[in-house]
Scaffold this active site. Structure first.
Site, PDB file in Angstrom:
ATOM      1  N   THR A 117       0.825  -1.223   0.000  1.00  0.00           N
ATOM      2  CA  THR A 117       0.000   0.000   0.000  1.00  0.00           C
ATOM      3  C   THR A 117       0.854   1.266   0.000  1.00  0.00           C
ATOM      4  O   THR A 117       1.982   1.262   0.531  1.00  0.00           O
ATOM      5  CB  THR A 117      -0.899   0.012   1.261  1.00  0.00           C
ATOM      6  OG1 THR A 117      -1.467   1.310   1.417  1.00  0.00           O
ATOM      7  CG2 THR A 117      -0.123  -0.293   2.529  1.00  0.00           C
ATOM      8  N   TYR A 142      -1.358   0.304  10.149  1.00  0.00           N
ATOM      9  CA  TYR A 142      -1.675  -0.361   8.878  1.00  0.00           C
ATOM     10  C   TYR A 142      -0.462  -0.299   7.940  1.00  0.00           C
ATOM     11  O   TYR A 142       0.003  -1.322   7.432  1.00  0.00           O
ATOM     12  CB  TYR A 142      -2.897   0.298   8.228  1.00  0.00           C
ATOM     13  CG  TYR A 142      -3.147  -0.158   6.814  1.00  0.00           C
ATOM     14  CD1 TYR A 142      -3.394  -1.496   6.536  1.00  0.00           C
ATOM     15  CD2 TYR A 142      -3.135   0.744   5.751  1.00  0.00           C
ATOM     16  CE1 TYR A 142      -3.619  -1.926   5.224  1.00  0.00           C
ATOM     17  CE2 TYR A 142      -3.360   0.329   4.453  1.00  0.00           C
ATOM     18  CZ  TYR A 142      -3.604  -1.002   4.190  1.00  0.00           C
ATOM     19  OH  TYR A 142      -3.816  -1.425   2.897  1.00  0.00           O
TER      20      TYR A 142
HETATM   21  N1  LIG Z   1      -8.790  -1.067  -1.372  1.00  0.00           N
HETATM   22  C1  LIG Z   1      -7.707  -0.285  -1.417  1.00  0.00           C
HETATM   23  O1  LIG Z   1      -7.774   0.895  -1.809  1.00  0.00           O
HETATM   24  C2  LIG Z   1      -6.363  -0.836  -1.015  1.00  0.00           C
HETATM   25  C3  LIG Z   1      -5.250   0.029  -1.062  1.00  0.00           C
HETATM   26  C4  LIG Z   1      -4.004  -0.472  -0.705  1.00  0.00           C
HETATM   27  C5  LIG Z   1      -3.865  -1.802  -0.354  1.00  0.00           C
HETATM   28  N2  LIG Z   1      -4.954  -2.620  -0.301  1.00  0.00           N
HETATM   29  C6  LIG Z   1      -4.768  -4.009   0.103  1.00  0.00           C
HETATM   30  O2  LIG Z   1      -5.412  -4.875  -0.804  1.00  0.00           O
HETATM   31  C7  LIG Z   1      -5.873  -6.043  -0.137  1.00  0.00           C
HETATM   32  C8  LIG Z   1      -7.313  -6.297  -0.490  1.00  0.00           C
HETATM   33  O3  LIG Z   1      -8.080  -5.168  -0.094  1.00  0.00           O
HETATM   34  P1  LIG Z   1      -9.643  -5.073  -0.373  1.00  0.00           P
HETATM   35  O4  LIG Z   1      -9.945  -3.635  -0.548  1.00  0.00           O
HETATM   36  O5  LIG Z   1     -10.031  -6.030  -1.426  1.00  0.00           O
HETATM   37  O6  LIG Z   1     -10.213  -5.516   1.043  1.00  0.00           O
HETATM   38  P2  LIG Z   1     -11.422  -6.502   1.395  1.00  0.00           P
HETATM   39  O7  LIG Z   1     -11.659  -6.345   2.856  1.00  0.00           O
HETATM   40  O8  LIG Z   1     -12.571  -6.300   0.458  1.00  0.00           O
HETATM   41  O9  LIG Z   1     -10.812  -7.938   1.097  1.00  0.00           O
HETATM   42  C9  LIG Z   1      -9.982  -8.618   1.994  1.00  0.00           C
HETATM   43  C10 LIG Z   1     -10.429 -10.081   1.976  1.00  0.00           C
HETATM   44  O10 LIG Z   1      -9.540 -10.821   2.793  1.00  0.00           O
HETATM   45  C11 LIG Z   1     -10.294 -11.652   3.673  1.00  0.00           C
HETATM   46  N3  LIG Z   1      -9.452 -11.847   4.850  1.00  0.00           N
HETATM   47  C12 LIG Z   1      -8.986 -10.917   5.720  1.00  0.00           C
HETATM   48  N4  LIG Z   1      -8.181 -11.488   6.615  1.00  0.00           N
HETATM   49  C13 LIG Z   1      -8.122 -12.804   6.309  1.00  0.00           C
HETATM   50  C14 LIG Z   1      -7.437 -13.917   6.861  1.00  0.00           C
HETATM   51  N5  LIG Z   1      -6.656 -13.796   7.936  1.00  0.00           N
HETATM   52  N6  LIG Z   1      -7.597 -15.141   6.284  1.00  0.00           N
HETATM   53  C15 LIG Z   1      -8.414 -15.287   5.199  1.00  0.00           C
HETATM   54  N7  LIG Z   1      -9.081 -14.279   4.638  1.00  0.00           N
HETATM   55  C16 LIG Z   1      -8.930 -13.047   5.177  1.00  0.00           C
HETATM   56  C17 LIG Z   1     -11.586 -10.903   3.917  1.00  0.00           C
HETATM   57  O11 LIG Z   1     -12.659 -11.750   4.300  1.00  0.00           O
HETATM   58  C18 LIG Z   1     -11.830 -10.268   2.554  1.00  0.00           C
HETATM   59  O12 LIG Z   1     -12.579 -11.122   1.704  1.00  0.00           O
HETATM   60  C19 LIG Z   1      -5.634  -5.813   1.354  1.00  0.00           C
HETATM   61  O13 LIG Z   1      -4.478  -6.539   1.747  1.00  0.00           O
HETATM   62  C20 LIG Z   1      -5.389  -4.316   1.445  1.00  0.00           C
HETATM   63  O14 LIG Z   1      -4.523  -3.991   2.494  1.00  0.00           O
HETATM   64  C21 LIG Z   1      -6.213  -2.164  -0.622  1.00  0.00           C
END
Ligand SMILES: NC(=O)c1ccc[n+]([C@@H]2O[C@H](COP(=O)([O-])OP(=O)(O)OC[C@H]3O[C@@H](n4cnc5c(N)ncnc54)[C@H](O)[C@@H]3O)[C@@H](O)[C@H]2O)c1
Length: 340
Positions: A117, A142
């Site tokens: 991120t 985070y």
């Molecule tokens: N959305 C953004 O703008 C953004 C920006 C930077 C980084 N990210 C990173 O991208 C990744 C995905 O983000 P997202 O927006 O799709 O979030 P999200 O919450 O929609 O998806 C995360 C998924 O991971 C699952 N999960 C969480 N912890 C878990 C575990 N211990 N074991 C199994 N499943 C688990 C959740 O149930 C969910 O389905 C994350 O790692 C986040 O840090 C997202």
């Protein structure tokens, strides 16, 4: 060979699953469904419900499937929540990633793509746009939890037959242009999603956190990237690793920033609805402005974004929000239909 997508029931992971299936890859999804949804996983993917920190389950998945690559999205991703619950973030983003990398190394899996991120940078005070050579200064648990995972991957790759790409996402938004996936998170905090919810009356107003930043209109400036372009960067990263590419950490953003007020105006224009806003104070962990220098991803991965338009991001996000509204009313209506 199959690709393991952790977090494949979540926003970004569900898009990745569709993209892999479109490319005729075999896909295995592991998700504990804490913020994701079973229905969001493409039906052709094999699904395991469980935790990425569960070594026994991981060993079983690697035994039952011929996996050559892991794309690791599972994690916790809300900056203010990480300030309130830092240990939960270090557990889920750092310790669980460590468990996954360890299990992958044991199973001889050589390719790993990691969701990092822009929060690893913190406010770079003048480095704008920010390059990967900038010294990371995370300002939230985070950001630090993700930076620690990046560093773990670096050391694991130096010691084992593991190569990785860590993609530092900027602000991901929008939905699958074909309408198969989008962001469905309950209680989402992402601005474009929240603004689309407000435009549809799912929220009465949206809060603007900080109007006194040193930016042209006083609100925070971010680099919004269309989820379809972000997924393309993952597909390129996978191809890069399979072709023998060296470990790489690179930005995923466009190099263009929009303020909170600009985004809200765009959602108003595209939805044709008014959105009530309330001005609040700054949130801990937020920075005034952060915009990517995307040169490295373009050069090393050959990444060429094709959806670089705030309008297109908002159009697809709004269309998905309308789809969710119809889906929810259908789900609510179903028990009544059964009763009749
Ligand atoms: N959305 C953004 O703008 C953004 C920006 C930077 C980084 N990210 C990173 O991208 C990744 C995905 O983000 P997202 O927006 O799709 O979030 P999200 O919450 O929609 O998806 C995360 C998924 O991971 C699952 N999960 C969480 N912890 C878990 C575990 N211990 N074991 C199994 N499943 C688990 C959740 O149930 C969910 O389905 C994350 O790692 C986040 O840090 C997202």
């Amino acid at each position: 060979m199959a690709v393991l997508v952790t977090g494949g029931a979540g926003y970004i992971g569900s898009h990745m699953t569709w993209a892999l299936l479109d490319a005729h890859e075999d896909v295995v999804v592991l998700d504990r469904l804490s913020t994701g949804f079973r229905w969001a996983v493409a039906p052709e993917a094999r699904f395991y419900r469980g935790d990425v920190g569960d070594q026994t389950l991981l060993a079983r998945i690697f035994e039952e499937n011929a996996i050559d690559a892991i794309v690791h999205f599972a994690g916790s991703a809300i900056v203010p929540e990480s300030v309130a619950h830092p240990l939960a973030y270090y557990h889920n983003n750092t310790a669980n990633t460590c468990a996954l990398v360890e299990a992958g190394v044991k199973a001889g899996i050589g390719h790993f793509v990691f969701s990092s991120t822009a929060a690893v940078y913190g406010s770079q005070h003048g480095a704008d746009p920010v390059r990967e050579t900038a010294s990371p200064q995370p300002e939230s648990p985070y950001g630090l939890s993700k930076l620690m995972a990046e560093l773990m991957l670096r050391d694991a790759a130096a010691a084992h037959a593991l190569r990785y790409v860590a993609l530092r996402y900027f602000n991901v938004a929008g939905a699958d242009p074909r309408g198969r996936a989008g962001q469905s998170t309950v209680g989402a905090t992402h601005l474009i999603k929240v603004a689309c919810e407000a435009a549809l009356g799912k929220r009465s107003k949206i809060d603007i956190y900080g109007t006194d930043y040193a930016t042209p209109d006083g609100t925070g400036v971010r680099d919004y990237i269309h989820v379809a372009d972000l997924i393309e960067a993952h597909m390129r990263a996978l191809a890069y690793l399979r072709a023998g590419g060296d470990p790489l950490v690179c930005n995923c953003g466009y190099g263009e920033g929009f303020s909170v007020l600009q985004v809200i105006d765009t959602v108003r224009r595209i939805s044709g609805r008014d959105i009530a806003v309330e001005h609040g104070g700054r949130r801990p962990g937020d920075v005034a402005r952060i915009v990517a220098d995307p040169t490295l991803a373009r050069r090393e991965l050959g990444w060429m974004p094709t959806h670089q338009s705030l309008e297109e991001i908002v159009e697809t996000a709004f269309a998905w929000e309308q789809h969710l509204a119809r889906k929810n009313s259908y789900d609510l209506a179903r028990p009544q239909i059964r009763l009749v």
